[in-house]
Design an enzyme around this catalytic site. Structure first.
Site, PDB file in Angstrom:
ATOM      1  N   TRP A  14       0.839  -1.094   0.155  1.00 29.46           N
ATOM      2  CA  TRP A  14      -0.114  -0.060  -0.078  1.00 29.46           C
ATOM      3  C   TRP A  14       0.807   1.315   0.119  1.00 29.46           C
ATOM      4  CZ3 TRP A  14      -4.047  -1.006  -2.110  1.00 29.46           C
ATOM      5  CH2 TRP A  14      -5.212  -2.075  -1.906  1.00 29.46           C
ATOM      6  N   ASP A  42      -1.615   6.688   6.098  1.00 34.74           N
ATOM      7  CA  ASP A  42      -2.745   5.789   5.748  1.00 34.74           C
ATOM      8  C   ASP A  42      -3.028   4.798   6.976  1.00 34.74           C
ATOM      9  OD1 ASP A  42      -4.474   3.930   4.736  1.00 34.74           O
ATOM     10  OD2 ASP A  42      -3.301   3.550   3.130  1.00 34.74           O
ATOM     11  N   LYS A  71     -12.315  -1.503   6.066  1.00 35.44           N
ATOM     12  CA  LYS A  71     -11.712  -2.665   6.749  1.00 35.44           C
ATOM     13  C   LYS A  71     -12.111  -2.985   8.186  1.00 35.44           C
ATOM     14  CE  LYS A  71      -9.201  -2.979   3.119  1.00 35.44           C
ATOM     15  NZ  LYS A  71      -8.061  -2.181   2.853  1.00 35.44           N
TER      16      LYS A  71
HETATM   17  C1  LIG Z   1      -7.350  -1.798   1.517  1.00 33.03           C
HETATM   18  C2  LIG Z   1      -6.495  -0.576   1.824  1.00 33.03           C
HETATM   19  C3  LIG Z   1      -6.370   0.314   0.737  1.00 33.03           C
HETATM   20  C4  LIG Z   1      -7.114   0.724  -0.331  1.00 33.03           C
HETATM   21  O1  LIG Z   1      -8.471   0.770  -0.263  1.00 33.03           O
HETATM   22  P1  LIG Z   1      -9.464   0.879  -1.633  1.00 33.03           P
HETATM   23  O2  LIG Z   1     -10.495   1.636  -0.780  1.00 33.03           O
HETATM   24  O3  LIG Z   1      -9.476  -0.442  -2.080  1.00 33.03           O
HETATM   25  O4  LIG Z   1      -8.947   1.975  -2.436  1.00 33.03           O
HETATM   26  C5  LIG Z   1      -5.407   1.349   1.076  1.00 33.03           C
HETATM   27  N1  LIG Z   1      -4.696   1.346   2.001  1.00 33.03           N
HETATM   28  C6  LIG Z   1      -4.723   0.211   2.829  1.00 33.03           C
HETATM   29  C7  LIG Z   1      -3.450   0.165   4.081  1.00 33.03           C
HETATM   30  C8  LIG Z   1      -5.514  -0.771   2.642  1.00 33.03           C
HETATM   31  O5  LIG Z   1      -5.690  -1.752   3.569  1.00 33.03           O
END
Ligand SMILES: *Cc1c(COP(=O)(O)O)cnc(C)c1O
Length: 360
Positions: free
Chosen positions: A100, A171, A195
């Protein structure tokens, strides 16, 4: 109804209590005679709910003065672009700890200069680097350092966050609200909610006012975080159902006792699975180094890809869902987000032990 044990990496398990409440209220939101997806986002009933969601979030995370919470459409991947559009003026420093963070840097390159401050790629992303002012090579004119608090695919998580004297962007998509964090260490936090906190389609961001003052204004208003702050996240139609769902999850978290309680619960859950791995005499091979292990995503391998395939298949038969690793790295992964119950983890422990006995 047969609810399975859900170890999906995202979208992922949501609290059963919340799902029930949402179902019960779905046809009549707060005595409006309409569903929450049928009312105007300018209505008093909606506004009150969104305001409360923000208040609950501030309470749970102890967000200090000088920060704003915003709700946006789109996922984490959209933020890979937006953070750079808003904050990249000279140089962005990226800490590459897995898939990521790499993707975030790739997206940011379209908007300016970036560099890797540290990278775990050569070691196949097994550990979070220890970064201090003395050990990192920060280039002049670095606008920010960018990190990913939990690498969902590789199963690594920062335990403490670096203090480097430049703004910190994080993030937090896959461990948001799984533990307390000191928001004052960050200048910009964002999390795609699917998540740990709600359905896909919404991002929660927390931005420091001082940092926002330095953001670019030469991009369309809809892409500026400042617009969302100014317009209280209703510049255009917000993802109303997502925000409503988050509201329910925040109440659930608060009733359980808040983030300290959730962290303790998550530590116990993860320990159950890591203990099976560590006590398996090499039958299960943990991916992450111990001090970088994620409480949210437990990643591990078995001796062969065939055995890993068998593991996931037999688990599915036992109603343990989502244990296959990400398609880019293979192996196995158990995601243990907030809504995954201790009982679910115990069921997984039993299964892993039985599987080992049968196959070793
Ligand atoms: C799942 C995830 C993303 C991407 O998310 P999307 O909504 O599918 O674009 C980005 N960063 C992390 C840490 C993730 O777990």
């Amino acid at each position: 109804m047969n609810r399975v044990y859900n170890f999906n990496a995202g979208p992922s398990a949501m609290p059963l209590e919340v799902l029930r409440e949402v179902q019960e209220e779905f046809l009549d939101f707060n005595h409006t005679g309409m569903s929450v997806v049928e009312i105007s986002h300018r209505s008093a009933a909606y506004q009150a709910m969104q305001d409360e969601t923000e208040t609950l979030l501030k309470e749970l995370l102890h967000i200090p003065d000088g920060y704003h919470v915003i709700f946006m459409q789109g996922g984490g991947s959209m933020q890979f672009i937006l953070h750079a559009q808003n904050f990249l003026r000279h140089k962005g420093a990226y800490v590459k700890t897995g898939s990521w963070s790499s993707k975030a840097q790739e997206a940011a390159k379209f908007y300016g200069a970036t560099y890797e401050l540290a990278s775990g790629e050569a070691q196949n992303y097994k550990a979070i680097p220890l970064l201090t002012k003395d050990t990192v090579d920060l280039q002049p004119d670095t606008d920010y350092v960018y990190i990913t608090s939990n690498e969902t695919i590789h199963g690594l998580e920062w335990k403490t966050f670096p203090k480097l004297g430049v703004p910190l962007i994080c993030d937090m998509s896959s461990d948001f609200l799984s533990r307390p964090v000191d928001v004052s260490q960050f200048d910009f936090i964002y999390a795609g909610i699917q998540k740990n906190v709600g359905p896909a389609g919404c991002v929660i961001a927390i931005v420091k006012d001082e940092f926002l003052e330095k953001a670019r204004t030469d991009i369309p208003p809809y892409l500026q975080y400042a617009t969302f702050v100014k317009k209280d996240s209703t510049y255009n139609t917000p993802p109303v159902f997502c925000i409503y769902f988050v509201n329910k999850v925040l109440h659930w978290l608060k009733n359980l006792g808040g983030l300290d309680v959730m962290e303790a619960r998550n530590k116990k859950k993860a320990k159950l699975i890591y203990d099976v791995i560590d006590n398996s005499q090499g039958f299960y091979i943990g991916h992450a180094e111990k001090n970088s292990r994620s409480l949210m995503n437990v990643t591990f391998n078995l001796q062969t890809p065939e055995l890993e395939k068998r593991f996931a298949e037999e688990a599915t038969k036992a109603d343990l869902i989502g244990l296959k690793g990400h398609r880019s790295v293979g192996g196995c992964r158990a995601s243990l987000y907030n809504a995954v119950t201790p009982e679910g983890c115990e069921a997984l422990v039993d299964f892993m032990q039985r599987f080992q006995t049968l196959h070793s």
